[in-house]
Design a protein around this motif. Sequence first.
Motif, mmCIF file in Angstrom:
data_model
loop_
_atom_site.group_PDB
_atom_site.id
_atom_site.type_symbol
_atom_site.label_atom_id
_atom_site.label_comp_id
_atom_site.label_asym_id
_atom_site.label_seq_id
_atom_site.Cartn_x
_atom_site.Cartn_y
_atom_site.Cartn_z
ATOM 1 N N MET A 165 0.831 -1.199 0.000
ATOM 2 C CA MET A 165 0.000 0.000 0.000
ATOM 3 C C MET A 165 0.867 1.252 0.000
ATOM 4 N N GLY A 166 0.370 2.308 -0.658
ATOM 5 C CA GLY A 166 0.936 3.639 -0.504
ATOM 6 C C GLY A 166 0.108 4.399 0.518
ATOM 7 N N PRO A 167 0.383 5.674 0.718
ATOM 8 C CA PRO A 167 -0.325 6.457 1.741
ATOM 9 C C PRO A 167 -1.841 6.473 1.563
ATOM 10 N N ARG A 168 -2.309 6.578 0.319
ATOM 11 C CA ARG A 168 -3.757 6.669 0.091
ATOM 12 C C ARG A 168 -4.440 5.352 0.443
ATOM 13 N N GLU A 169 -3.836 4.240 -0.005
ATOM 14 C CA GLU A 169 -4.411 2.920 0.286
ATOM 15 C C GLU A 169 -4.351 2.626 1.787
ATOM 16 N N ALA A 170 -3.254 3.015 2.416
ATOM 17 C CA ALA A 170 -3.096 2.737 3.854
ATOM 18 C C ALA A 170 -4.089 3.548 4.685
ATOM 19 N N ALA A 171 -4.446 4.740 4.209
ATOM 20 C CA ALA A 171 -5.453 5.532 4.932
ATOM 21 C C ALA A 171 -6.815 4.843 4.852
ATOM 22 N N LEU A 172 -7.143 4.256 3.703
ATOM 23 C CA LEU A 172 -8.382 3.488 3.605
ATOM 24 C C LEU A 172 -8.312 2.264 4.526
ATOM 25 N N ALA A 173 -7.134 1.639 4.581
ATOM 26 C CA ALA A 173 -6.955 0.493 5.496
ATOM 27 C C ALA A 173 -7.236 0.920 6.933
ATOM 28 N N ALA A 174 -6.719 2.059 7.337
ATOM 29 C CA ALA A 174 -6.961 2.560 8.699
ATOM 30 C C ALA A 174 -8.457 2.777 8.922
ATOM 31 N N ASP A 175 -9.133 3.273 7.900
ATOM 32 C CA ASP A 175 -10.580 3.498 7.960
ATOM 33 C C ASP A 175 -11.313 2.176 8.176
ATOM 34 N N THR A 189 13.113 3.000 3.229
ATOM 35 C CA THR A 189 14.286 2.130 3.338
ATOM 36 C C THR A 189 15.110 2.160 2.053
ATOM 37 N N PHE A 190 14.401 2.164 0.925
ATOM 38 C CA PHE A 190 15.033 2.238 -0.402
ATOM 39 C C PHE A 190 14.327 3.354 -1.181
ATOM 40 N N PRO A 191 15.006 3.941 -2.166
ATOM 41 C CA PRO A 191 14.368 5.018 -2.943
ATOM 42 C C PRO A 191 13.064 4.591 -3.618
ATOM 43 N N ILE A 192 12.930 3.313 -3.959
ATOM 44 C CA ILE A 192 11.737 2.858 -4.676
ATOM 45 C C ILE A 192 10.475 2.944 -3.810
ATOM 46 N N LEU A 193 10.649 2.948 -2.492
ATOM 47 C CA LEU A 193 9.501 3.075 -1.584
ATOM 48 C C LEU A 193 9.215 4.566 -1.413
ATOM 49 N N TRP A 194 8.317 5.084 -2.246
ATOM 50 C CA TRP A 194 8.149 6.532 -2.390
ATOM 51 C C TRP A 194 7.193 7.152 -1.378
ATOM 52 N N GLY A 195 6.349 6.352 -0.757
ATOM 53 C CA GLY A 195 5.345 6.910 0.171
ATOM 54 C C GLY A 195 6.008 7.566 1.372
ATOM 55 N N THR A 196 5.422 8.674 1.831
ATOM 56 C CA THR A 196 5.994 9.370 2.992
ATOM 57 C C THR A 196 4.971 9.440 4.118
ATOM 58 N N PRO A 197 5.452 9.524 5.366
ATOM 59 C CA PRO A 197 4.510 9.646 6.489
ATOM 60 C C PRO A 197 3.697 10.935 6.419
ATOM 61 N N GLN A 198 4.274 12.007 5.846
ATOM 62 C CA GLN A 198 3.525 13.268 5.726
ATOM 63 C C GLN A 198 2.276 13.060 4.849
ATOM 64 N N GLU A 199 2.459 12.374 3.719
ATOM 65 C CA GLU A 199 1.303 12.095 2.844
ATOM 66 C C GLU A 199 0.273 11.238 3.576
#
Length: 224
Positions: A165-175, A189-199
């Motif tokens: 999940m990215g930030p948008r999907e994880a927010a739905l998961a939290a919901d 951890t790696f550059p390919i993991l682009w999601g940020t906690p701010q988002e």
Amino acid sequence: MRIKWLGHAAFYLEVGGLKFLVDPWLNNPAYRSRPEDFTDVDFIVVTHDHGDHLGDAIEVLKVAQKARIVSIYEIASYVGEQVGVNRAIGANIGGPIKLGSELTAVLTPALHSSIRGAPVGVVIIAGGESLYHAGDTGVSYDMKLVGELYKPKVALLPIGGHFTMGPREAALAADLIRPKYVIPMHYGTFPILWGTPQEFVEEVRRRGLGIEVVVLKPGDEVSL
Ligand SMILES: [Zn+2]
């Protein structure tokens, strides 16, 4: 409960007075710890056997005398062959595992891949509290069942995207889960993991859920 983020998907947890490692990739780019730091751990939970999750589980079992691994049957069998079958508790998705009079773990569905067995998340229930580590997964309506059945106080959710999940999907998961606290993981951890906690914080706030997002730095520890 006490929660220490060891970077990536690795956590040290104290729940109901017992000590856990989940996905102990200890020598990761975000944070470095050693198997010797965890000699008194009771259980090691491995969500799937990719290198960034199985990690140093076998090395920890070699130095933590009383520790046992809890995992999907095929991974537990593989690890048991190396450290002794009495050190491995193999189970399967959805079956509550009685680990003690006051301690239950449940492996949950995860939308991902694994070399051995199926990938999972885990709910740890002890001392009247419950915590959900989603493992590596996409979002799924099964998470609503996790929320309904186990009412986790804390959910640890991957937000990095690409493999999970990215930030948008994880927010739905939290919901769907509706925990009191959510802690993002598997990002940065790696550059390919682009999601940020701010988002992720922004996406959760937009849903108006009243869920507190606890953003940790690798190595941070929190009591919730
Ligand atoms: Zn991963």
